[in-house]
Enzyme design. Structure first.
Site: not given
Length: 453
Positions: A208, A231, A253, A285-286, A314-315, A370, A399
């Site tokens: 995260p 990303d 993106k 994240g994942d 993951t977040a 999102m 986070g």
């Protein structure tokens, strides 16, 4: 970084050591161990000529005025100065040193905490093999042959990686230098037979945002990668953990900003792996939780290329833990669902979707990815499906990062809670948590959670 770490070649060069006692003796011994010709001055001199032409001057008289006088004279002779226990008078400072012959590790706190540097040195000494220098000597003995045999940098790095972290290395560290040389010669013979090689892609989760939450495997691959396609949401602190000479390609993106299409990213991964590169596709994240990692794996497999997946935190897990929110709780929530507010076609999730009544059920936690720009739609769909307007919601921005912000309020206020973050140009990644557990967030900005009308 206050001090730039450098390794100074003192072989056959003159070094002046000023002072008597243990501190001066240690500096003289260190300089000699590096091949320097040490000249001892028992007392401080203000004669510039006494220092001129030296590669360095170490001063350890124990007297503040004498130290300062000698430092001024040496500096006037254009000689860099180190004064024991007086960093303000020094041009360079002495690190804590781990010496493994050809391999030297230096640790410094910039003079702020010498004891901390000593503790770190002890820990590093405990994990570095005593014969590590022998491995460096083996590598040096084959350096010219490897360079002449393999011109392509990616293949050359891969070979070196096998030599220093494979069977040859294990034999050297065990004391079998002859056996290690045989293994290296076998590797070189194999390299001659195979002029070309295929690389590999690693689809890696960056977590995260906190670099300390990288998995060990992810951190290792960042040091091995020839190219890193990352990303926008991967922060600089994580990219800084990568190899300095790796190629970094931003392929982010984000809503409203599409520099790379997914098809272009897939094609770039295939191109680079076919060219023999070790590629890390680094995702926040994942990679397999709303990260399109599955699509990239499919593209590489269709091309018949090797690919591996490295999961990340993951977040939902990272942000919830950082905000002190238990996603499940024996009294409050027996289920949790990860939801994205956007589908692959760009439409808000939930359109023509009959699942909202289940998502709105009590005892159920929602982690919405999102969802910032769709906050009003999410609120309306949950309320329409029967959720109470006072259901607690938490918005976690950035986070696990130093600039993390957590806001808590009732579901009816979800769109308002999201608006300030939408209006900022530097708004970070946001996770929305809906459910009774959201009220347990710690260190949050909390509007009233009273029953909304």
């Amino acid at each position: 970084m206050r001090h730039l770490p450098l390794f100074f070649d003192l072989d056959a060069r003159r070094v002046v050591v000023v002072g008597q006692g243990p501190a001066a003796d240690r500096r003289a011994a260190l300089a000699r161990s590096a091949g320097a010709e040490v000249e001892r001055l028992d007392a401080a001199l203000d004669d510039v000529e006494a220092y001129r032409g030296a590669a360095a001057t170490f001063i350890a008289t124990g007297d503040a005025e004498a130290d300062a006088m000698a430092a001024r004279a040496a500096r006037a002779a254009a000689v860099p100065v180190n004064v024991a226990d007086r960093p303000a008078l020094s041009d360079f400072i002495m690190p804590a040193i781990v010496d493994r012959d050809e391999v030297v590790v230096a640790i410094s706190t910039g003079g702020a905490a010498p004891v901390l540097a000593t503790v770190l040195r002890q820990r590093i000494e405990a994990i570095l093999p005593e014969r590590l220098g022998a491995l460096a000597r083996l590598s040096r003995s084959f350096r010219a042959q490897v360079g002449a045999l393999i011109a392509e940098p990616t293949r050359r790095r891969a070979l070196w990686r096998r030599l220093v972290d494979g069977p040859a290395a294990r034999l050297v560290l065990a004391g079998d230098d002859a056996g290690a040389r045989r293994v290296v010669l076998g590797e070189l013979a194999a390299a001659r037979r195979h002029a070309t090689t295929t690389g590999i892609a690693h689809i890696v989760g960056a977590g995260p945002g906190d670099p300390d939450l990288l998995t060990l495997r992810a951190a290792q691959l960042l040091q091995e990668a020839d190219a890193i396609l990352h990303d926008d949401l991967v922060p600089p602190a994580i990219l800084a953990r990568a190899r300095r000479d790796a190629e970094f390609i931003a392929v982010g993106k984000r809503k409203g900003r599409m520099r790379w299409t997914q098809a272009e990213i897939d094609a770039e991964l295939v191109r680079r792996v076919r060219a023999g590169q070790t590629v890390v596709r680094l995702k926040a994240g994942d990679p397999l939780v709303f990260g399109r990692g599955g699509e990239e794996v499919e593209a590489l497999r269709r091309a018949g290329l090797p690919v591996a997946i490295v999961p990340g935190i993951t977040a939902a897990l990272g942000c919830a833990a950082s905000a002190g929110i238990p996603l499940t709780h024996r009294r409050l929530a027996s289920a949790v669902t990860f939801v994205t507010a956007h589908r692959a076609d760009g439409q808000a999730s939930g359109q023509q979707d009959e699942s909202w009544p289940a998502l709105a059920a009590q005892g159920h936690t929602l982690a919405i990815y999102m969802g910032t720009t769709e906050a009003a739609s999410v609120r309306d769909r949950l309320l329409g499906a029967g959720a109470s307007p006072s259901t607690p919601v938490a918005i976690v921005e950035n986070g696990t990062r130093p600039d993390e912000r957590v806001s808590v309020g009732p579901l009816i206020e979800l769109a308002r809670l999201a608006v300030p973050r939408n209006s900022r140009g530097d708004a970070g990644p946001i996770l929305i948590i809906v459910g009774e557990v959201a009220a347990l967030a710690t260190a949050a900005e909390q509007p009233l959670l009273a029953e909304a009308s």
